[in-house]
Design a protein around this motif. Structure first.
Motif, PDB file in Angstrom:
ATOM      1  N   ARG A   1       0.844  -1.187   0.000  1.00 61.10           N
ATOM      2  CA  ARG A   1       0.000   0.000   0.000  1.00 61.10           C
ATOM      3  C   ARG A   1       0.878   1.235   0.000  1.00 61.10           C
ATOM      4  NH1 ARG A   1      -2.644   0.532   6.079  1.00 61.10           N
ATOM      5  NH2 ARG A   1      -0.665   1.053   7.056  1.00 61.10           N
ATOM      6  N   VAL A   2       0.299   2.317  -0.398  1.00 65.48           N
ATOM      7  CA  VAL A   2       1.052   3.558  -0.468  1.00 65.48           C
ATOM      8  C   VAL A   2       0.173   4.692   0.047  1.00 65.48           C
ATOM      9  CG1 VAL A   2       0.433   3.944  -2.882  1.00 65.48           C
ATOM     10  CG2 VAL A   2       2.448   5.060  -1.968  1.00 65.48           C
ATOM     11  N   ILE A   3       0.824   5.596   0.770  1.00 69.72           N
ATOM     12  CA  ILE A   3       0.117   6.736   1.349  1.00 69.72           C
ATOM     13  C   ILE A   3       0.696   8.011   0.762  1.00 69.72           C
ATOM     14  CG2 ILE A   3      -0.449   7.938   3.486  1.00 69.72           C
ATOM     15  CD1 ILE A   3       0.146   5.386   5.003  1.00 69.72           C
ATOM     16  N   THR A   4      -0.185   8.863   0.260  1.00 68.43           N
ATOM     17  CA  THR A   4       0.251  10.180  -0.190  1.00 68.43           C
ATOM     18  C   THR A   4      -0.557  11.201   0.583  1.00 68.43           C
ATOM     19  OG1 THR A   4       0.820   9.459  -2.415  1.00 68.43           O
ATOM     20  CG2 THR A   4       0.281  11.769  -2.150  1.00 68.43           C
ATOM     21  N   GLY A   5       0.077  12.296   0.942  1.00 65.39           N
ATOM     22  CA  GLY A   5      -0.670  13.282   1.724  1.00 65.39           C
ATOM     23  C   GLY A   5      -0.145  14.685   1.548  1.00 65.39           C
ATOM     24  N   HIS A   6      -0.633  15.567   2.410  1.00 67.44           N
ATOM     25  CA  HIS A   6      -0.345  16.998   2.272  1.00 67.44           C
ATOM     26  C   HIS A   6       1.082  17.341   2.676  1.00 67.44           C
ATOM     27  CE1 HIS A   6      -1.009  16.464   6.519  1.00 67.44           C
ATOM     28  NE2 HIS A   6      -0.485  17.646   6.736  1.00 67.44           N
TER      29      HIS A   6
ATOM     30  N   ASP B   1       6.766  12.980  -0.277  1.00 65.55           N
ATOM     31  CA  ASP B   1       5.375  13.190   0.125  1.00 65.55           C
ATOM     32  C   ASP B   1       4.599  11.881   0.199  1.00 65.55           C
ATOM     33  OD1 ASP B   1       5.116  12.500  -2.505  1.00 65.55           O
ATOM     34  OD2 ASP B   1       4.400  14.444  -3.194  1.00 65.55           O
ATOM     35  N   SER B   2       5.301  10.770   0.004  1.00 65.45           N
ATOM     36  CA  SER B   2       4.603   9.490  -0.053  1.00 65.45           C
ATOM     37  C   SER B   2       5.325   8.426   0.778  1.00 65.45           C
ATOM     38  CB  SER B   2       4.507   9.006  -1.512  1.00 65.45           C
ATOM     39  OG  SER B   2       3.772   9.920  -2.287  1.00 65.45           O
TER      40      SER B   2
ATOM     41  N   GLY C   1       6.396  11.066  -4.525  1.00 66.53           N
ATOM     42  CA  GLY C   1       5.369  10.447  -5.344  1.00 66.53           C
ATOM     43  C   GLY C   1       5.229   8.979  -4.976  1.00 66.53           C
ATOM     44  N   PRO C   2       4.083   8.406  -5.259  1.00 65.76           N
ATOM     45  CA  PRO C   2       3.782   7.033  -4.836  1.00 65.76           C
ATOM     46  C   PRO C   2       4.720   5.984  -5.430  1.00 65.76           C
ATOM     47  CG  PRO C   2       1.816   8.146  -5.717  1.00 65.76           C
ATOM     48  CD  PRO C   2       2.941   9.081  -5.912  1.00 65.76           C
ATOM     49  N   LEU C   3       5.097   6.131  -6.695  1.00 69.92           N
ATOM     50  CA  LEU C   3       5.923   5.106  -7.341  1.00 69.92           C
ATOM     51  C   LEU C   3       7.307   5.042  -6.707  1.00 69.92           C
ATOM     52  CD1 LEU C   3       6.411   3.008  -9.533  1.00 69.92           C
ATOM     53  CD2 LEU C   3       7.163   4.854 -11.026  1.00 69.92           C
TER      54      LEU C   3
ATOM     55  N   PHE D   1       9.788   6.556 -16.393  1.00 71.08           N
ATOM     56  CA  PHE D   1       8.421   6.221 -16.023  1.00 71.08           C
ATOM     57  C   PHE D   1       7.509   7.021 -16.937  1.00 71.08           C
ATOM     58  CE2 PHE D   1       4.861   7.590 -13.065  1.00 71.08           C
ATOM     59  CZ  PHE D   1       4.129   6.431 -13.219  1.00 71.08           C
TER      60      PHE D   1
ATOM     61  N   VAL E   1      -4.138   4.826 -11.260  1.00 74.54           N
ATOM     62  CA  VAL E   1      -2.779   5.031 -11.770  1.00 74.54           C
ATOM     63  C   VAL E   1      -1.731   4.394 -10.844  1.00 74.54           C
ATOM     64  CG1 VAL E   1      -2.538   7.311 -10.698  1.00 74.54           C
ATOM     65  CG2 VAL E   1      -1.150   6.739 -12.681  1.00 74.54           C
ATOM     66  N   ILE E   2      -2.032   4.345  -9.550  1.00 73.48           N
ATOM     67  CA  ILE E   2      -1.084   3.761  -8.603  1.00 73.48           C
ATOM     68  C   ILE E   2      -0.972   2.262  -8.839  1.00 73.48           C
ATOM     69  CG2 ILE E   2      -0.509   3.502  -6.151  1.00 73.48           C
ATOM     70  CD1 ILE E   2      -0.777   6.403  -6.941  1.00 73.48           C
ATOM     71  N   GLU E   3      -2.129   1.660  -9.029  1.00 72.66           N
ATOM     72  CA  GLU E   3      -2.164   0.219  -9.251  1.00 72.66           C
ATOM     73  C   GLU E   3      -1.427  -0.138 -10.554  1.00 72.66           C
ATOM     74  OE1 GLU E   3      -6.119  -1.084  -9.925  1.00 72.66           O
ATOM     75  OE2 GLU E   3      -5.396  -3.088 -10.490  1.00 72.66           O
TER      76      GLU E   3
END
Lengths: 527, 527
Positions: A408-413, A420-421, A442-444, A470, A507-509
């Motif tokens: 799982r991945v968390i992105t936030g403020h 940031d992820s 970024g999530p990736l 990417f 897009v994350i998946e």
């Protein structure tokens, strides 16, 4: 109907994707990209491949060196080095730029010459006479060194309008110095087809073989090229996928298909033209400039009909509704151009990767699997690594190095220096459970850090893996929140680079899927 | 140079974006989209707007009703209803499709007629005589009802090749029945410019005014249109942004600009042509089909030069390197077409939204802010709500309804019925701290659920807000992990719909930004 012109004895199909095409905004080609594209152009059957400007650009110099050292074996095409006439006030032999052209070791050299008086005076800042001398010297010197020389007359059409005598004098000078072909360039792209004939005829009166080089600024690059052919040129220049600065160069495949299929001129073998759609798509994969699906002949939409006026009638006879048989250019009438999904293509691709798919049933099984994935939005044309994983899976040859239990991945403020992820990956590798966390921009990036961490102990090789590119492409634009996203990841271990693909509405998946494949393939091939 | 043709006394610029353009894959227009596009076409100054096929498509019927009820006031253009000849074996007056055409209440009606014998026999499955009777009846009936009638001869060029006498007989029949213009359609798009003249001349001998309708299957839609004009047609059909099925229709702006700027024909007011770039971009915003940046005249790249051969010389005199002055079509030489960032545009836009920006300093301040944001990748052309928030912020008029303290979203491997993503949002609204969690399919959906939950108590109006569309576009494709993503969100409260924009390298962050703006604007305008 109009009587169509007959084919001249000699006719040049000249590609400048690697030189003028690369002038397009956002298009950057490294040496490897250029080698790949040259190979595709050769498969298409073009006669000449303009490879770049050696000496002016280190990348281009390296490309010519790589070709000379056997980096690509051209079966049909001659490689052409592009350059300019010598500078004012020196000799061709002493001009380093001319020396670099010879050092590229090509049989053919194309040089650009100014043919518009104002450009000579204001841009080149030399005299009209010296410009003629520069043309004469440079051509003569290159010919004396055993080269075939083509001369591109830059801004020819505007120059002819401004000062016809001078522009024609440039042609005459090049011809007398030994140029094999003089190419009339509509550099600013402002011409219309109805204006081409008179100018080409005037130039033709000089008695040298002529070529044509057009840009699409009036939407007429292809038509202007055709009009010049009608008026007698024997050499057409263009690019794949309409690449080029501003509005692009003449689309070489469109010109080729028009001449071969409409005029009936046998310029390339029919089976090469039938490979045009695959080649255009493959080159778009290399450039990562989104393919214009609506380009003539080879676009995914070029033979696609939407339900409507024609839908029911198409069932009666498809040929009533298409201007040529799409198979002639390797395209088809379906919605989706499935480049890989033909069985023959799959067999070729498999043998390229070292797998024997000569068994019909086996090939059919793999083809079905690829077709199903392509319907979902996957594209294997540029994702060889994902294709090989799929192939091995279908053949029962896929060794699984690890099993992912969760991610799982968390992105936030919050934007911290670490990014940031934050991502977590839980997996089993060599029987050991690993549950790691990673941070990133970024999530990736965060997922990459976590996955690498979880694999490191079992497979230290992953420390050499590096994510180098990417790419994200939105498919089905306009479908709102359900739009399908395709991601491509390039990874390297320092000595080789591989590409994987992922697809999904999230897009994350889709990114995770490509990343997962990238690690699997890397582990499969590690020393 | 060639002598250019002179302009006929009457000349029709006829747009079919809303009908034939909408045949493009992936292009779906609702009634509101059509009304917006009709307004833009009218601003461009086209003479005729083909609005759709009333009766055949409920959406089109609703569009014509909306126009008749004052939904759009056309200053220059006539709206045209499109349909077909009556069915075989009935009368025009009794045919419901013909009745629906009249019910659309337009001054002009365009009907499509078969003009290729094989299509009559095999697709329409009627006799050649009955087809002629259908043409005659339908045209005569519509004329008797006070309509101006244009007739599209479908597959005319292929039909002329197969059976010239019959295809010409269809034209003659339409003309004798009272058609004002008969349009020659290259429906399959297979023609080349050199083949147009003879066919158009043969048709012209009949003595009725002719039009031309081309598709781009040989890359020659614009050139074929120009060739037909050269041969005497007085009516050109095309679409904006090359929309249309397969390879698209003739690009109407390219044709218009070629005729107006190259031939010197004053077809639309110069200031309307100078608005062409903004209009083409705005229409792309409505269709959400990515603008082809390389289309002639109005593409963002159409006048852009990459550092290279020309860069230094361009400084000498830009006009040496461009075929027209880009300002004539509202474009410019810079990298980025900044549609909004001109002060005059900002003032117009402001006054549209009810803000007085006549003060120069104030307008300059807002313009600078917009320009800075556009450099970062924002586009306000289609995101009025985000533009108004920015405007209010610059004017010191922005009321903040809530303050977001934190947000984050988790996406992972698990797909539960509630979705694959979980988001949290912590905010202060009316002095009360709220910290809510939401689940959803994809990160945006989850964030929407969480944000709505956190706002509900302070602003019950948010329960009416609904996210209706979400668009993602990758800018700067090919720049790897740094690629910039632009997201557009459409939200509705049931009575009005608004659009917001977000930008970032992280797609989640860009989505969040657009979502945040969407709620802020909705709260600003709530009753």
């Amino acid at each position: 109907m109009t009587i169509l012109p007959t084919m001249p004895d000699t006719f040049h199909v000249y590609d400048t994707t690697l030189r003028d095409g690369a002038q397009q905004e956002g298009l950057q080609l490294n040496v490897n990209d250029k080698l790949k594209i040259a190979r595709y152009l050769d498969q298409l059957g073009v006669g000449f491949i303009e490879g770049g400007w050696p000496g002016a650009n280190p990348n281009d110099t390296a490309f010519f060196a790589a070709v000379a050292d056997g980096g690509v074996e051209l079966k049909n095409a001659k490689l052409v080095a592009f350059g300019a006439t010598r500078k004012a006030g020196t000799t061709a032999a002493e001009d380093p730029q001319v020396q670099a052209l010879l050092a590229a070791r090509t049989e053919v050299i194309c040089i650009v010459a100014k043919s518009h008086d104002e450009h000579v005076l204001r841009a080149l800042r030399t005299t009209l006479d010296e410009n003629l001398q520069m043309v004469a010297d440079t051509v003569a010197h290159l010919v004396s060194q055993g080269r075939r020389v083509f001369v591109d007359c830059e801004h020819f059409f505007d120059g002819y309008q401004a000062n016809p005598e001078y522009s024609l004098e440039v042609i005459r000078t090049a011809a007398e110095a030994g140029a094999e072909v003089v190419v009339l360039c509509d550099t600013n792209g402002g011409m219309l087809p109805s204006q081409m004939g008179d100018v080409v005829s005037a130039a033709g009166a000089i008695g040298v073989e002529l070529g044509i080089h057009c840009h699409n600024d009036t939407g007429c690059a292809v038509a202007n090229t055709m009009a010049a052919v009608d008026a007698g040129v024997i050499h057409v220049q263009g690019t794949l996928n309409e690449y080029g600065e501003r509005t692009g160069n003449a689309n070489l495949i469109t010109v080729l298909a028009n001449l071969q299929l409409k005029y009936g001129w046998p310029l390339v073998p029919p089976e090469a033209l039938a490979d045009a759609t695959r080649i255009a798509n493959a080159v778009a994969g290399v450039t990562n400039v989104a393919m214009n699906n609506r380009q003539p002949y080879v676009g995914a939409s070029a033979f696609t009909h939407k339900a409507g006026l024609h839908a029911s009638a198409i069932k009666v006879d498809a040929n009533l509704y298409q201007h040529i048989d799409p198979l002639l250019v390797g395209n088809d009438m379906r919605m989706l151009v499935s480049d890989m999904a033909g069985r023959a293509n799959i067999q070729i691709k498999g043998s390229e990767l070292g797998y024997d798919l000569s068994d019909r049933d086996l090939a059919a099984k793999v083809t079905e699997a690829v077709k199903a994935r392509e319907m979902d939005g996957y594209s294997y044309e540029s994702a060889d690594a994902s294709f090989e994983l799929l192939l091995r899976s279908e053949l029962g040859l896929l060794e699984e190095f690890f099993e992912v239990l969760s991610w799982r991945v968390i992105t936030g403020h919050e934007v911290k220096p670490e990014g940031d992820s934050e991502a977590t990956v839980k997996l089993l590798a060599k029987g050991v459970l690993r549950h790691l966390v990673g941070e990133g921009h970024g999530p990736l990036n965060a997922l990459d850090v976590a996955l690498r961490g979880a694999l490191r102990q079992a497979y230290p090789a992953v420390d050499d893996f590096e994510l180098t590119d990417f790419k994200v492409r939105i498919l089905d634009q306009g479908h709102g929140t359900d739009a399908i996203v395709r991601t491509l990841i390039d990874m390297t271990d320092g000595s080789r680079t591989w590409t994987t693909v992922g697809v999904g509405t999230n897009v994350i998946e889709a990114s995770w899927e490509a990343l997962y494949d990238a690690y699997r393939w890397g582990l499969l091939k590690r020393d």
